[in-house]
Design a protein around this motif. Structure first.
Motif, PDB file in Angstrom:
ATOM      1  N   MET A   1       0.845  -1.186   0.000  1.00  0.00           N
ATOM      2  CA  MET A   1       0.000   0.000   0.000  1.00  0.00           C
ATOM      3  C   MET A   1       0.884   1.242   0.000  1.00  0.00           C
ATOM      4  O   MET A   1       1.895   1.300   0.684  1.00  0.00           O
ATOM      5  CB  MET A   1      -0.897  -0.008   1.230  1.00  0.00           C
ATOM      6  N   ASN A   2       0.481   2.237  -0.776  1.00  0.00           N
ATOM      7  CA  ASN A   2       1.146   3.538  -0.784  1.00  0.00           C
ATOM      8  C   ASN A   2       0.332   4.530   0.031  1.00  0.00           C
ATOM      9  O   ASN A   2      -0.896   4.529  -0.037  1.00  0.00           O
ATOM     10  CB  ASN A   2       1.282   4.083  -2.203  1.00  0.00           C
ATOM     11  N   TYR A   3       1.038   5.366   0.769  1.00  0.00           N
ATOM     12  CA  TYR A   3       0.411   6.448   1.521  1.00  0.00           C
ATOM     13  C   TYR A   3       1.141   7.749   1.218  1.00  0.00           C
ATOM     14  O   TYR A   3       2.302   7.741   0.788  1.00  0.00           O
ATOM     15  CB  TYR A   3       0.476   6.171   3.027  1.00  0.00           C
ATOM     16  N   LYS A  40      -1.529   2.691  11.338  1.00  0.00           N
ATOM     17  CA  LYS A  40      -1.997   2.471   9.974  1.00  0.00           C
ATOM     18  C   LYS A  40      -0.958   1.821   9.062  1.00  0.00           C
ATOM     19  O   LYS A  40      -1.276   0.926   8.284  1.00  0.00           O
ATOM     20  CB  LYS A  40      -2.408   3.827   9.395  1.00  0.00           C
ATOM     21  N   ASP A  45       4.565  -1.203   3.693  1.00  0.00           N
ATOM     22  CA  ASP A  45       3.959  -0.063   2.995  1.00  0.00           C
ATOM     23  C   ASP A  45       5.021   0.984   2.649  1.00  0.00           C
ATOM     24  O   ASP A  45       6.086   1.034   3.270  1.00  0.00           O
ATOM     25  CB  ASP A  45       2.888   0.603   3.875  1.00  0.00           C
ATOM     26  N   ASP A 103      -0.454   4.603  -9.084  1.00  0.00           N
ATOM     27  CA  ASP A 103      -1.104   4.030  -7.909  1.00  0.00           C
ATOM     28  C   ASP A 103      -2.526   3.652  -8.303  1.00  0.00           C
ATOM     29  O   ASP A 103      -3.020   4.053  -9.359  1.00  0.00           O
ATOM     30  CB  ASP A 103      -1.084   5.029  -6.744  1.00  0.00           C
ATOM     31  N   SER A 184      -4.086   7.026   1.902  1.00  0.00           N
ATOM     32  CA  SER A 184      -3.974   6.368   0.605  1.00  0.00           C
ATOM     33  C   SER A 184      -4.605   7.264  -0.452  1.00  0.00           C
ATOM     34  O   SER A 184      -5.410   8.160  -0.144  1.00  0.00           O
ATOM     35  CB  SER A 184      -4.686   5.012   0.639  1.00  0.00           C
ATOM     36  N   GLU A 186      -6.869   6.363  -2.472  1.00  0.00           N
ATOM     37  CA  GLU A 186      -8.307   6.106  -2.393  1.00  0.00           C
ATOM     38  C   GLU A 186      -8.971   6.980  -1.326  1.00  0.00           C
ATOM     39  O   GLU A 186     -10.038   7.555  -1.556  1.00  0.00           O
ATOM     40  CB  GLU A 186      -8.552   4.626  -2.095  1.00  0.00           C
TER      41      GLU A 186
END
Length: 197
Positions: A1-3, A40, A45, A103, A184, A186
């Motif tokens: 996951m990218n943040y 989180k 990540d 992403d 994220s 999203e």
């Protein structure tokens, strides 16, 4: 996951007043940011910090704070990222001034431009590429910037043919949709569409 997140301003006492951050002091701010982050983010990540991670001059404390944040950290340098200490710099997977990545959000692929500063033109800006930036905090400057992008799209600026409205999102940690935690893509897009995080 990218943040993504920007403008943590660790060790920068003046940012509490400047941003009207809801903290009594630096210790409370640091504790909130680290708690939110580590609740989180996992070690697998990647977190893209879009500048102004920490104030220079207090390298031992900066090392301690950044080392305490989970995940692989990529620093897209901002105007306060002046550290030259090798131990501090090694805490990041990569340090750069500008980055382009891809992403996914809601099952759709997006191209992203990552930069500390808001800019008026970025690669494929009218063709779906999203700019994530920081620097302007909660300021009139940021309001003017967003208003200018809207006006450019409304008037179909002669230099670009827009397939879609240019999208640029401020990921400064103090913004309501960020709330002092990495987000994220999203989450950022859902907030923009009026959905709660």
């Amino acid at each position: 996951m990218n943040y993504y997140i920007s403008d943590l301003h660790l060790l920068h006492k003046n940012c509490i007043r400047f941003d009207e951050r809801p903290f009594e002091g630096l210790e409370e701010m640091h504790e909130t940011i680290l708690t939110n982050w580590n609740r989180k983010v996992t070690d697998s990540d990647t977190v893209y910090i879009l500048g102004d991670a920490a104030m220079y001059g207090k390298k031992e404390k900066a090392i301690e704070l950044v080392a305490g944040m989970k995940g692989k950290k990529v620093l897209v340098r901002g105007n306060h990222d002046y550290f030259h200490d090798e131990q501090y710099l090694q805490l990041y997977e990569e340090i750069c001034d500008y980055k382009e990545i891809e992403d996914t959000a809601d099952g759709k692929e997006y191209r992203l431009v990552l930069f500390h500063y808001p800019i008026f033109r970025w690669k494929n800006m009218g063709h779906g590429t999203i700019l994530l930036y920081g620097h302007t905090h909660n300021s009139l400057e940021d309001d003017y910037y967003q208003g200018c992008l809207d006006k450019m799209a409304e008037e179909e600026c002669s230099r670009h043919i827009y397939e879609s409205k240019p999208q640029a999102y401020n990921v400064g940690c103090m913004k309501p949709w960020m709330n002092y935690e990495p987000r994220s893509l999203e989450e950022i897009l859902n907030w923009e569409q009026g959905q709660e995080l």
